[in-house]
Design a protein around this motif. Structure first.
Motif, mmCIF file in Angstrom:
data_model
loop_
_atom_site.group_PDB
_atom_site.id
_atom_site.type_symbol
_atom_site.label_atom_id
_atom_site.label_comp_id
_atom_site.label_asym_id
_atom_site.label_seq_id
_atom_site.Cartn_x
_atom_site.Cartn_y
_atom_site.Cartn_z
ATOM 1 N N LEU A 53 0.521 -1.634 0.339
ATOM 2 C CA LEU A 53 -0.107 0.014 -0.288
ATOM 3 C C LEU A 53 0.493 1.085 -0.088
ATOM 4 C CD1 LEU A 53 -3.053 -0.355 1.585
ATOM 5 C CD2 LEU A 53 -2.154 -1.280 -0.106
ATOM 6 N N GLU A 54 1.826 1.311 0.762
ATOM 7 C CA GLU A 54 3.315 2.545 0.640
ATOM 8 C C GLU A 54 3.856 2.492 -0.637
ATOM 9 O OE1 GLU A 54 4.990 1.886 4.593
ATOM 10 O OE2 GLU A 54 3.257 2.333 5.392
ATOM 11 N N GLU A 55 3.795 1.885 -1.433
ATOM 12 C CA GLU A 55 4.271 1.434 -2.495
ATOM 13 C C GLU A 55 3.844 2.010 -3.780
ATOM 14 O OE1 GLU A 55 6.872 -1.175 -5.908
ATOM 15 O OE2 GLU A 55 6.509 -1.778 -3.715
ATOM 16 N N LEU A 56 2.171 2.089 -3.466
ATOM 17 C CA LEU A 56 0.976 2.502 -3.996
ATOM 18 C C LEU A 56 0.403 3.131 -3.470
ATOM 19 C CD1 LEU A 56 -0.275 -1.631 -4.471
ATOM 20 C CD2 LEU A 56 0.127 0.425 -6.565
ATOM 21 N N GLY A 57 0.545 4.789 -2.565
ATOM 22 C CA GLY A 57 0.273 5.624 -1.817
ATOM 23 C C GLY A 57 -0.499 5.547 -1.645
ATOM 24 N N ILE A 58 -1.641 4.563 -1.533
ATOM 25 C CA ILE A 58 -2.242 4.475 -0.714
ATOM 26 C C ILE A 58 -2.763 4.105 0.473
ATOM 27 C CG2 ILE A 58 -4.922 2.677 -0.611
ATOM 28 C CD1 ILE A 58 -3.752 1.674 -2.914
ATOM 29 N N LYS A 59 -3.431 5.688 0.710
ATOM 30 C CA LYS A 59 -3.877 5.929 2.260
ATOM 31 C C LYS A 59 -4.482 4.734 3.081
ATOM 32 C CE LYS A 59 -3.504 11.054 2.669
ATOM 33 N NZ LYS A 59 -5.060 11.667 2.454
ATOM 34 N N TYR A 60 -3.653 4.080 4.578
ATOM 35 C CA TYR A 60 -5.027 3.235 4.816
ATOM 36 C C TYR A 60 -4.588 3.354 6.502
ATOM 37 C CZ TYR A 60 0.396 1.463 6.477
ATOM 38 O OH TYR A 60 1.583 1.568 6.381
ATOM 39 N N ARG A 61 -5.633 2.848 7.603
ATOM 40 C CA ARG A 61 -4.858 3.262 8.452
ATOM 41 C C ARG A 61 -5.427 2.021 9.297
ATOM 42 N NH1 ARG A 61 -9.469 6.312 11.462
ATOM 43 N NH2 ARG A 61 -11.292 5.899 10.017
ATOM 44 N N ILE A 62 -4.789 1.775 10.820
ATOM 45 C CA ILE A 62 -5.660 1.006 11.244
ATOM 46 C C ILE A 62 -6.615 0.629 12.507
ATOM 47 C CG2 ILE A 62 -4.562 -0.555 13.892
ATOM 48 C CD1 ILE A 62 -1.955 -0.324 13.269
ATOM 49 N N HIS A 63 -7.399 0.054 12.218
ATOM 50 C CA HIS A 63 -8.539 -0.426 12.625
ATOM 51 C C HIS A 63 -8.648 -0.954 14.546
ATOM 52 C CE1 HIS A 63 -12.731 -3.070 13.261
ATOM 53 N NE2 HIS A 63 -12.748 -1.670 13.360
ATOM 54 N N THR A 64 -8.163 -1.673 14.129
ATOM 55 C CA THR A 64 -7.484 -3.002 15.369
ATOM 56 C C THR A 64 -5.997 -3.641 15.278
ATOM 57 O OG1 THR A 64 -9.496 -4.518 14.512
ATOM 58 C CG2 THR A 64 -9.976 -3.528 15.825
ATOM 59 N N GLU A 65 -5.403 -3.266 16.529
ATOM 60 C CA GLU A 65 -4.208 -3.920 16.373
ATOM 61 C C GLU A 65 -4.482 -5.081 16.256
ATOM 62 O OE1 GLU A 65 -1.228 -1.430 15.875
ATOM 63 O OE2 GLU A 65 -0.022 -3.292 15.593
#
Ligand SMILES: *[C@@H]1O[C@H](CO)[C@@H](O)[C@H](O)[C@H]1NC(C)=O
Ligand SMILES: *[C@@H]1O[C@H](CO)[C@@H](O)[C@H](O)[C@H]1NC(C)=O
Length: 423
Positions: A76-88
């Motif tokens: 995802l980082e390589e593709l520049g797609i934003k993400y965030r953790i929902h549950t660790e």
């Protein structure tokens, strides 16, 4: 003695969601169509479980196992797609949700008999009993059909509602179903609420004078029951292929990939453990065959809606390749009518519905879906309606059920009227 102890240990381990030890769930939001397609490619590569599908600039939720976490976030980082953790840590979170679930269920258990309340998710038995009661009280318009049982022997029931016993060929049929995926508990109450509004509390008699109705609240009772018994993330059926060891470890088929329309060509996985495993062959699952048989027995179905969750989407064929059918203009117009009606009645916390072709909204093809199948056998208006989700947890708080069934029914009514006007 030892066997007994082992049994207790297995039950305890199972109840504590050990299978999700080290799993993480992520919110993902693609910025444009390229990112959406790239996200789908990553999902397919690692065979990840998408809990709520993202769309362009609309967040989705994906479950990732420990072995793939690094690769997934790197991609995802390589593709520049934003993400965030929902549950660790999904295991811990699911245990917390269990507590919440137990508290809420014991505060207001399933009601067997009488009007069905909408402050709680009901058991398979309570819903089926409700359908039987409604039919017994209104034999002139409502009838329950139990065509067969599920893989594990639970009845699959649907209701036929008609003031003319399905004998008036001028009346088109509307067919609603829910509960195709075990974990999508919210997809069931909009169908039982339709029974209430058509039979018990009739506020618009033209819905009965102009249409006949088929209402199938729980397509997949085995998956729903299993999910309710603690495996809240369970999506598939619970069938086992005799003699196949893998199938014992990973039972079940994604019912909504098991239909015989370009089956297993895209958006599925031959891995039995995959959450989108489409089965050994088309219609291997009795639950999908029930829907198929209804579609074939009623040649006059104008509109078919399959409820699922989550996302606030109204999607029409073709799901498998994102192309438009010859009915696309009408599908879109009726879809917009439904979305407008729901958006006007919806809770402000919910997103506005988006209407569009299923393949384009998701940025990926899905083969073997019930909606594509229905359209391929002649139902002009076929929709997958993904209900709202707040994504607070995996389990949708039942405080939202009543609001959702009311606003969704506004959409169904508006869709039925518009469908007739364009017929
Ligand atoms: C994940 O990344 C590691 C290290 O970059 C690599 O060795 C491994 O093959 C990747 N896994 C998959 C399933 O591609
Ligand atoms: C009947 O349904 C309407 C909405 O269509 C609702 O406002 C009303 O409270 C319902 N009545 C009963 C008795 O449930």
């Amino acid at each position: 003695m030892k066997v007994w102890l082992l049994g207790i240990l297995i039950v305890a381990a199972y109840a504590k969601h050990e299978e999700y030890d080290g799993w993480t769930s992520y919110y993902v939001v693609p910025y444009d169509f390229d990112q959406l397609e790239a996200f789908n490619f990553v999902v397919q590569k690692y065979d990840l479980d998408v809990y709520g599908h993202p769309a362009i600039k609309r967040e989705g939720l994906v479950l990732v196992d420990p072995a793939n976490k690094k690769n997934f976030t790197d991609a995802l980082e390589e593709l520049g797609i934003k993400y965030r953790i929902h549950t660790e840590d999904m295991k811990t979170h699911l245990n917390l949700e269990d507590q919440m679930f137990t508290d809420k269920v014991s505060a207001s258990p399933s009601r067997i008999g009488g009007r069905l309340p909408y402050n709680q998710y009901q058991s398979v038995e309570a819903i089926h009993k409700y359908m039987d009661d409604v039919a017994a009280a209104h034999p002139n318009i409502a009838r329950v059909v139990t065509p067969t049982n599920s893989f594990h022997g639970q009845p699959i029931k649907y209701m036929r509602i008609s003031t003319t016993n399905f004998q008036d060929s001028r009346k088109p049929v509307i067919f609603l179903d829910g509960g195709m995926h075990g974990r999508e508990w919210l997809s069931i109450p909009p169908v039982t609420y339709a029974i209430n509004q058509l039979v018990e509390n009739v506020t618009d008699p033209t819905l009965l004078s102009r249409f006949d109705w088929i209402l199938l609240p729980i397509v997949n009772p085995d998956g729903y029951r299993f999910s309710r018994q603690g495996s809240v993330t369970w999506r598939k059926s619970r069938s086992i292929v005799p003699g196949n060891q893998w199938s014992l470890m990973c039972p079940g088929v994604d019912i909504d990939r098991n239909f015989d329309f370009v089956w297993n060509t895209i958006g599925t996985s031959d891995n039995l453990c995959s959450y989108v495993y489409p089965g050994e062959r088309p219609f291997s699952e009795v639950e999908a065959r029930v829907v198929r048989d209804i579609l074939h027995q009623h040649r006059n179905i104008l509109m078919y809606i399959s409820f699922s969750s989550f996302g606030s989407f109204i999607m029409y064929p073709w799901a498998f390749d994102g192309s438009l059918s010859e009915h696309a203009f009408r599908q879109h117009a009726v879809g917009i009518s439904m979305a407008d009606a729901i958006n006007a009645a919806k809770h402000p916390n919910f997103l506005n519905y988006r209407v569009g072709n299923a393949g384009l909204i998701r940025g990926s093809g899905m083969a073997g879906t019930s909606v594509d199948y229905a359209h391929s056998v002649g139902v002009p208006l076929a929709y997958s309606i993904e209900l709202p989700g707040l994504f607070g947890g995996y389990w949708m708080d039942p405080i939202w059920i009543e609001q959702i069934v009311i606003e969704t029914w506004e959409g169904v009514k508006a869709g039925a009227r518009r469908a007739l006007a364009t017929n």
